[in-house]
Design an enzyme around this catalytic site. Structure first.
Site, PDB file in Angstrom:
ATOM      1  CG  ASP A   1      13.064  -0.760  14.216  1.00 47.96           C
ATOM      2  OD1 ASP A   1      11.857  -1.064  14.330  1.00 47.96           O
ATOM      3  OD2 ASP A   1      13.996  -1.532  14.540  1.00 47.96           O
TER       4      ASP A   1
ATOM      5  CE  LYS B   1      -3.535  -1.568  11.118  1.00 52.18           C
ATOM      6  NZ  LYS B   1      -2.934  -0.398  10.440  1.00 52.18           N
TER       7      LYS B   1
ATOM      8  CG  LEU C   1      -1.836   1.235   1.362  1.00 49.97           C
ATOM      9  CD1 LEU C   1      -2.714   1.424   0.126  1.00 49.97           C
ATOM     10  CD2 LEU C   1      -2.697   1.119   2.621  1.00 49.97           C
TER      11      LEU C   1
ATOM     12  CG  ASN D   1       1.134   2.518   4.493  1.00 47.87           C
ATOM     13  OD1 ASN D   1       0.099   1.978   4.095  1.00 47.87           O
ATOM     14  ND2 ASN D   1       2.335   2.045   4.200  1.00 47.87           N
TER      15      ASN D   1
ATOM     16  CE1 TYR E   1      -2.544  -5.313  10.918  1.00 48.85           C
ATOM     17  CE2 TYR E   1      -4.872  -5.882  10.717  1.00 48.85           C
ATOM     18  CZ  TYR E   1      -3.764  -5.180  10.280  1.00 48.85           C
ATOM     19  OH  TYR E   1      -3.876  -4.335   9.197  1.00 48.85           O
TER      20      TYR E   1
ATOM     21  CB  SER F   1       0.036  -5.860   0.404  1.00 45.08           C
ATOM     22  OG  SER F   1      -0.376  -6.191   1.713  1.00 45.08           O
TER      23      SER F   1
END
Length: 347
Positions: free
Chosen positions: A69, A210, A19, A101, A206, A245
């Site tokens: 990083d 988010k 992306l 991103n 994950y 991706s």
């Protein structure tokens, strides 16, 4: 939303990813965006094939490739300090768009950073939070925009998550209840691979990262609105959808190869406007969020989009007391001190 005049700098994390490089390609391919100065952050500056390809679309686009990083707060501080110094000295213009991103998903292969945090938590959330608050002084105070890249995974109740089964157990319907539960996620003690080594455990971690990033969107916008010097800066979120991706590099063969390299390309070919999105489409959605204006010419403050469709974030992400708790605990985890950010109400 319609595009506005181009000026300033654009900072993108994860600029060599699927992306990220697609966003850069959109920037370099269009004169109204290539006139910006690009700051493209990557983990390894010696290996950026996708970014190099994206940059080849413009011979005149001014840019720098930065090593960053996000799993080391010391590195985030060092990079932010250098950017702030360059903006302050007038070497580069203020940041018009900060696009958070970079993303990481372990697919069950859990690991921890040198800072002692779950890698997914620090790469997706903690590093981005710190980078953002440190760079607020370098943002365009009149039209600056911060773009959060969200995910359906932040909301266990999102019907798109039903098929994967990651949130079937009632104990995973909410992520946090107090500071201790937040710390358990940060330290990788919640839904650890030792209890569930499948991709489902990784997806829960994950999703949690988010959720915190989207909580940051809501909480940061509220704090910016109350700050006379920063109240024109806009924070907006975008769910880019399911894309093919490099995010799947740690996934098991069935997911990495069969689903994402065989089945999903066929689905995308047969239904280009369906659930699987090309990175070019999602990149366009991110660019629109970063540079577009909303209805009536107003900036889309604290708006969240699924692609370009307005979308309500999870109930938990909108819980004011929880998001304040997450903010306060994040301040502790990053060791943020007075004078490091221009945000008045940072504590």
């Amino acid at each position: 939303m319609a595009a506005v005049a181009a000026k300033g700098s654009i900072l993108i994390t994860g600029a060599n990813g699927g992306l990220g490089s697609a966003i850069v390609e959109q920037i370099t391919s269009k004169p109204e965006f290539s006139a910006y100065h690009g700051l493209y952050a990557v983990r390894d500056t010696t290996h950026v094939p996708a970014l190099t390809s994206a940059l080849s679309h413009s011979a005149t686009h001014s840019h720098n490739v930065l090593g960053l990083d996000l799993t080391k707060v010391s590195d985030v501080r060092e990079v932010a300090e250098k950017i702030n110094a360059r903006v302050s000295a007038g070497e580069i213009p203020p940041i018009r768009a900060l696009i958070l991103n970079a993303g990481y998903q372990d697919f069950g292969k859990q690991s921890w950073s040198d800072d002692g945090f779950d890698t997914t938590f620090e790469a997706n959330y903690l590093g981005h939070w710190l980078l953002t608050v440190l760079l607020l002084g370098s943002m365009d105070k009149e039209a600056g925009r911060i773009v959060v890249i969200g995910s359906q995974g932040h909301d266990p109740m999102d019907p798109r998550n039903a098929r994967g089964g990651a949130f079937d157990d009632p104990k995973y319907k909410t992520f946090i209840s107090d500071a201790a539960s937040f710390e358990a996620i940060a330290k990788g003690e919640w839904s650890p691979a030792s209890e569930d080594a499948s991709f489902r455990g990784g997806f829960r971690r994950y999703g949690a990262s988010k959720l915190f990033l989207i909580m940051m969107q809501h909480e940061l916008q509220a704090r910016l609105n109350a700050d006379p010097a920063l109240n024109k800066i806009c924070v907006v979120g975008v769910d880019p959808g399911t894309m093919i991706s490099g995010m799947q590099r740690l996934a098991p063969w069935v997911i990495r190869v069969l689903i994402f390299k065989v089945i999903y390309p066929i689905v995308l070919y047969l239904n280009p406007d369906g659930p699987v999105r090309p990175t070019s489409r999602s990149a366009g959605d991110v660019i629109e969020a970063a540079f577009g204006v909303g209805e009536g010419g107003e900036p889309p403050k604290d708006k969240y989009f699924n692609g370009r469709t307005p979308f309500e974030t999870s109930e938990e992400s909108r819980n004011v007391s929880k998001r304040e708790l997450v903010w306060e605990e994040t301040v502790k985890f990053t060791g943020l001190e007075d004078g490091e950010t221009v945000l008045t109400n940072w504590q």
